[in-house]
Design an enzyme around this catalytic site. Sequence first.
Site: not given
Length: 380
Positions: A69-70, A177, A197-199, A235, A325
């Site tokens: 996300g960042t 979020q 974002s993934s997490h 990559t 964060c």
Amino acid sequence: MVYLDYAASTPVSEEALHVFQQLSKDCYGNASSLHDAGGRANEILAYSRQSLATILEAEPGGIYFTSGGTESNILAIQSIMNGLLPHKQHVITTSVEHPSVHHAVNALHRLGVKVTIIEPNQDGIITQDILKKALLPETGLVSIQHANSETGIIQPLAELSPLLKERQVLFHTDAVQTFGKIRVSVKELGVDAMSISSHKVYAPKGAGAVYMGTCVPWKPLYAGSVQENGFRPGTVNVPCIGAFVAASEQTMLKLDEQHKMDGQLRDYFLQQLKKRQLPVRTFQYDDERRMLPHIIGCFFEGFEGQYVMLACNRHGICISTGSACASGYHHPSPAVKALRLSHRDALQFIRISFGRRSSKDDIDQLLHTFENLQKEKKGE
């Protein structure tokens, strides 16, 4: 351990972990390579773009994968401003954004871009009137989060986007979020760019994505990059991206069920606060549609939020005082200060957030810890 900090991060699901392991073993080729191993990796990326695009109601060609996300926020904002004409070098954002958005606009400001930071109203909402007052003829981009990670307040993006389209101003949103928590549609929100974002959706950390509309004239932040159509160098992490997409698909299938459970846990928590007569005030918005169902912002009277968080941690309970964060700073966050609270009240803020494994037993353990804190204060 009782984990009630799902807004900060989520555990990796079995589905996502399985996909990550399989792709790590079977799909280790570089997606940019021309041989068969590279072709297979590229096929996984193509499927992943299509899947995310379907979920977001967007075009697959506009999906660019990142490390999270960042990076998504920074690359989206700076790449858009990099592609705008000299007479459109003004960006507007809000005081309650994720720190990564402020990092992005501060970097632009140092390069000569005009930056305006707007404040929400006392309910934490950016209204049309607030936004309209900040718009200038040279405004090129507005970036407003879809929902705040600390208070759970959802911004009325669909109400703001027509105003920006009329003035040909591009609209970016940080949806980290909200993605996987509520239905997020690029079309319905009317945004030109979006970060996810993934997490936050039960996938491994290390993947994210940016959606860029076909009308967005972005230019790469890193000149000479070839990966992700020049959007970022490096990559491409195919196993992590595959796990991200698998988790996203599963999360969307379980979305209504999770909504129901989040609502039940929220109601139980509020009922138990009254029943146990605990001096804990919760931030509630009159219109529930303006609040994320899994986040509850609280103020424990007589205790600073950091003290409550550490006390809970000693009892094996994970909660938060706000955005992970921005942790480590002993002062109220901008999102909490925006609610027009006193400095004393703002320091009492804590955040509880539910997820897939949360239960009423978790709530009971949390409330029991609150009761013990109250007894200690009374000297019992």
